[in-house]
Design an enzyme around this catalytic site. Structure first.
Site, PDB file in Angstrom:
ATOM      1  N   ASP A   1       1.038  -1.072  -0.159  1.00 38.86           N
ATOM      2  CA  ASP A   1      -0.280  -0.151   0.217  1.00 38.86           C
ATOM      3  C   ASP A   1       0.308   1.392  -0.368  1.00 38.86           C
ATOM      4  O   ASP A   1       1.793   0.784   0.033  1.00 38.86           O
ATOM      5  CB  ASP A   1      -0.845  -0.002   1.302  1.00 38.86           C
TER       6      ASP A   1
ATOM      7  N   LYS B   1      -3.508   3.237  -3.233  1.00 41.71           N
ATOM      8  CA  LYS B   1      -4.361   4.538  -3.569  1.00 41.71           C
ATOM      9  C   LYS B   1      -3.523   5.313  -3.036  1.00 41.71           C
ATOM     10  O   LYS B   1      -2.876   6.408  -2.343  1.00 41.71           O
ATOM     11  CB  LYS B   1      -5.514   5.064  -2.240  1.00 41.71           C
TER      12      LYS B   1
ATOM     13  N   MET C   1      -7.777   9.107   9.877  1.00 42.24           N
ATOM     14  CA  MET C   1      -8.652   9.280   8.526  1.00 42.24           C
ATOM     15  C   MET C   1      -9.481  10.567   8.716  1.00 42.24           C
ATOM     16  O   MET C   1     -10.580  10.731   8.091  1.00 42.24           O
ATOM     17  CB  MET C   1      -8.501   7.947   7.059  1.00 42.24           C
TER      18      MET C   1
END
Length: 255
Positions: free
Chosen positions: A37, A59, A172
């Site tokens: 990741d 991402k 987040m």
């Protein structure tokens, strides 16, 4: 001889490469394929076997190179064609990491599965800034909450946490900071200490310290953004207390 189809989901820790566990390190060196990741420290990839296939599936800037369904299928395909697949994730793979989902999918498609826990950024990042999540007289428990749910909304647990005396750690959550602040203000906690730590435990680490009332201005002044962790609670003051103790000791030594 090709290894039997297997998936090992590994937690790479919060960013500092020395915070990966010995067990994870050993599994990484035994991998035939590594799917990693964006939050994984790229230096870790230098420790894999030269013949190991490396595939970035993370991402970056809002763009997904692979959707989750494609990652699941890739794990299974590489497991059957290559053998041992390591899924390398930042932090701990079972804390907002979809590690459980990937293991379930792999197991249903004939792969042996295993997990190696990682040191979660929710614990390690505040600790690196001398912020304990629990401390006698300040906090008897802590919440770890995702700031953005699957529906891209702020978790309803934040409102519940704001009513408690616990330390609250939000991952987040930078895009929802105004909503978070509003919930704590409703509970008359404008003076509650807040720390925001960006790129924690890495050389790019940035920190902003304030209160519920001031933290949005602190973010602007320090240009803080994702990836970052939000910590709300009296334990944030411990950081300054340690600095004061250091200064006092230094003054005594000079005298």
């Amino acid at each position: 001889m090709k290894n039997l189809p297997k998936l090992t989901v590994i937690g790479a820790g919060p960013g500092d490469i020395e915070l990966i566990t010995l067990k994870a390190f050993k599994a990484l060196k035994q991998a035939d394929v590594v799917l990693y990741d964006a939050l994984v420290n790229s230096e870790l990839l230098s420790y894999v076997h030269p013949m190991t296939e490396l595939i970035f599936v993370g991402k970056r800037r809002g763009c997904y190179r692979y959707q989750q369904e494609q990652i699941n299928e890739l794990i299974v395909a590489r497991g059957h064609s290559h053998g041992h697949v390591v899924r390398l994730k930042g932090g701990d793979p079972f804390i907002f990491g979809r590690g459980a989902e990937e293991m379930e999918y792999a197991a249903k498609h004939g792969l042996e599965v295993a997990v190696v826990p990682g040191i979660s950024s929710s614990l390690a990042v505040p600790a690196y800034q001398n912020i304990p999540l629990t401390k006698r007289g300040s906090s008897e428990s802590f919440w770890v909450i995702t700031g953005t749910t699957k529906q891209h909304q702020l978790s309803s647990d934040v409102a519940l946490a704001a009513k408690s005396n616990a330390t609250v750690v939000i991952l987040m959550g930078m895009g929802k900071l105004a909503e978070i602040v509003s919930l704590f203000k409703k509970e008359e906690k404008g003076d509650l200490p807040v720390a925001i730590i960006q790129n924690g435990t890495t050389i790019h680490e940035k920190v902003g310290i304030g209160t519920v009332d001031s933290i949005e201005e602190v973010v602007k002044a320090n240009q803080l953004s994702n990836p970052a962790i939000i910590v709300l609670g009296e334990v944030v003051n411990h950081r300054q207390q340690i600095e004061q103790i250091k200064q006092e000791v230094a003054l005594k030594e000079v005298v």
